[in-house]
Enzyme design. Structure first.
Site, PDB file in Angstrom:
ATOM      1  N   HIS A  38       0.829  -1.201   0.000  1.00 13.30           N
ATOM      2  CA  HIS A  38       0.000   0.000   0.000  1.00 13.30           C
ATOM      3  C   HIS A  38       0.867   1.256   0.000  1.00 13.30           C
ATOM      4  O   HIS A  38       0.595   2.210  -0.713  1.00 13.30           O
ATOM      5  CB  HIS A  38      -0.946   0.005   1.206  1.00 13.30           C
ATOM      6  N   LYS A 103      -9.883  -7.744   8.248  1.00  9.54           N
ATOM      7  CA  LYS A 103     -10.542  -7.964   9.528  1.00  9.54           C
ATOM      8  C   LYS A 103     -10.233  -6.775  10.423  1.00  9.54           C
ATOM      9  O   LYS A 103      -9.170  -6.163  10.315  1.00  9.54           O
ATOM     10  CB  LYS A 103     -10.078  -9.269  10.170  1.00  9.54           C
TER      11      LYS A 103
END
Lengths: 184, 280
Positions: A38, A103
């Site tokens: 990222h 999550k």
């Protein structure tokens, strides 16, 4: 509850229909990326460079898989904690990313970007990496190979199980679920 | 004098790394099954069933239960009558980790410098805790620690006047704040007393205890029970999606401390509460 079958790409039309609490089975192409990937993607965008893949209407799975054993497509591959990608997610959502699988909690900035661009946050079962690896039929590193487990991979999945946690209206199952079962 | 060699230690650690990452303990399976029978949320029950199924697959196929095969924590209780031959004990342990993570197709998740963050490529170094104990036996316990849960841990240096209420509040707030991040149902290790680092180590040790066991001191066993009820009343549930099973267990360990202090550490583990051990 019957699971909803989803096939990528995930269009705005489809994403708007999904509601927090829906159980889904995802099929098609999804991409992997976690912390280091990222960071690199955002830096590439800042330099005006192309991303390793066109993020429009795609789903990114926050995962750093285990190495594949001989005969396996991929090693165990469950979700990692999404919060570490919060700093980067809004920029990708603004570029057209429609789904994230991970999550854990997200920041208000991520949720408002999701609402603005009709994106979905899915949860996969953390700690069930052996089970989820079975739904991954193809895996190919397409960028940042030097990052090892953190490289960007193109996966082909079949009936990958996930749950809609935050929908395009900002409804949040983490909040709703906790509220419903909390003993006051 | 009894002797143990570099190769004996390295090969045992190698085996334990693979075993811990692929075979969950019967105590955890038992706790998951009974949680599944009692869980109030249908979605929570279905998640617990999938976790149990996942663990079955991992054991059957010798694949990692979770892709985060952790930073390798190794507890070594070294009998003081045992002599080590053939190099450095620490290096034998690191070598075992290196081989285990390679041969077991386990993920390498360790970076050399915490600020520069370049992966070491072989999951070394391990975090090793040595203890010298009486006798001529060596006990090695390998506990791979995932960081989804490790990151949710906390430590506070309370004033003695703040007492047990501060301890309870820290445990419940730490679990509440962690929410879905540490992959609930979790196991909570609480270390009370000693110094700052001792409290942290007690909390880690508490996670190694057999699930279902209670502290041998009645007041601490009662505290464990009360804390488990309190964290399960939060409603976080399996994977944080709501339910009555937020934790499978709360384990408390204590040590004498200073007249001026009440160090308290809370170490969180995910449902993949892994460890494997051997006595040599």
């Amino acid at each position: 509850m019957e699971a909803i079958k989803l096939t990528t790409p995930l269009t705005k039309e489809q994403s708007k229909k999904l509601k927090a609490g829906d159980q889904v089975l995802i099929s098609g192409v999804i991409y992997t990326g976690r912390d280091a990937a990222h960071k690199k993607m955002i830096e590439a965008m800042e330099r005006g460079e192309e991303l390793p893949f066109d993020v429009k209407d795609t789903i990114i799975y926050y995962v750093g898989p285990c190495p594949a054993k001989p005969g396996q497509v991929i090693g165990s591959a469950g979700p990692t904690t999404s919060g570490r990608m919060d700093a980067y997610a809004p920029a990708l959502i603004a570029k057209g990313l429609k789904g994230m699988i991970g999550k854990g909690l997200r920041t208000p900035e991520v949720i408002s970007a999701m609402q603005e661009h009709s994106a979905i946050y899915f949860a996969a079962i953390g700690g069930a990496g052996a089970l989820m690896a079975r739904t991954i039929k193809e895996s190919e590193v397409i960028a940042y190979e030097e990052l090892g487990t953190e490289a960007v991979r193109r996966l082909v999945v079949e009936d990958f199980p996930a749950i809609v946690v935050i929908d395009s209206e900002g409804n949040n199952l983490y909040e709703q679920g906790k509220e419903a079962y909390r003993k006051k | 004098m009894r002797k143990l060699t570099f190769e004996e230690i390295a090969s045992q650690v190698e085996r334990l790394c693979i075993e811990a990452n692929t075979v969950i303990g019967d105590d955890v399976t038992g706790a998951l099954k009974s949680a599944c029978a009692q869980e109030a949320s249908p979605l929570g029950r279905s998640i617990l069933e999938k976790i149990i199924e996942n663990n079955d697959i991992a054991a059957r196929e010798t694949v990692p239960i979770c892709q985060d095969t952790g930073m390798t924590v190794v507890f070594v209780d070294w009998g003081q009558e045992v002599l080590f031959e053939g190099g450095e004990i620490k290096e034998a342990i690191h070598e075992g980790v290196r081989r285990g993570y390679d041969k077991g197709y386990l993920r390498k998740s360790v970076v050399q410098d915490p600020l520069e963050r370049v992966n070491t490529g072989d999951n070394t170094p391990a975090v090793i805790h040595f203890d010298l104990v009486p006798g001529d036996k060596v006990r090695i316990l390998v506990a791979p620690k995932g960081f989804g849960s490790e990151n949710m841990s906390a430590l506070k240096m309370f004033k003695p006047s703040e007492g047990i209420e501060a301890v309870k509040k820290l445990v419940v707030e730490t679990v509440d704040k962690a929410g879905s991040n540490p992959c609930p149902p979790i196991v909570v290790g609480v270390g009370i007393g000693g110094t700052m680092e001792k409290a942290a180590l007690l909390a880690k040790r508490a996670l190694m205890r057999h699930l279902g066991s209670s502290n041998s001191q009645p007041h601490l066993a009662a505290l464990e029970k009360e804390l488990l009820e309190k964290v399960n009343a939060l409603g976080i549930g399996p994977q944080g999606l709501g339910g009555s099973t937020t934790a499978l267990a709360v384990h408390v360990e204590t040590y004498p401390t200073h007249i001026a202090g009440l160090p308290t550490a809370v170490n969180i583990n995910c449902h993949v509460t892994r460890h494997a051990e051997v006595e040599l």
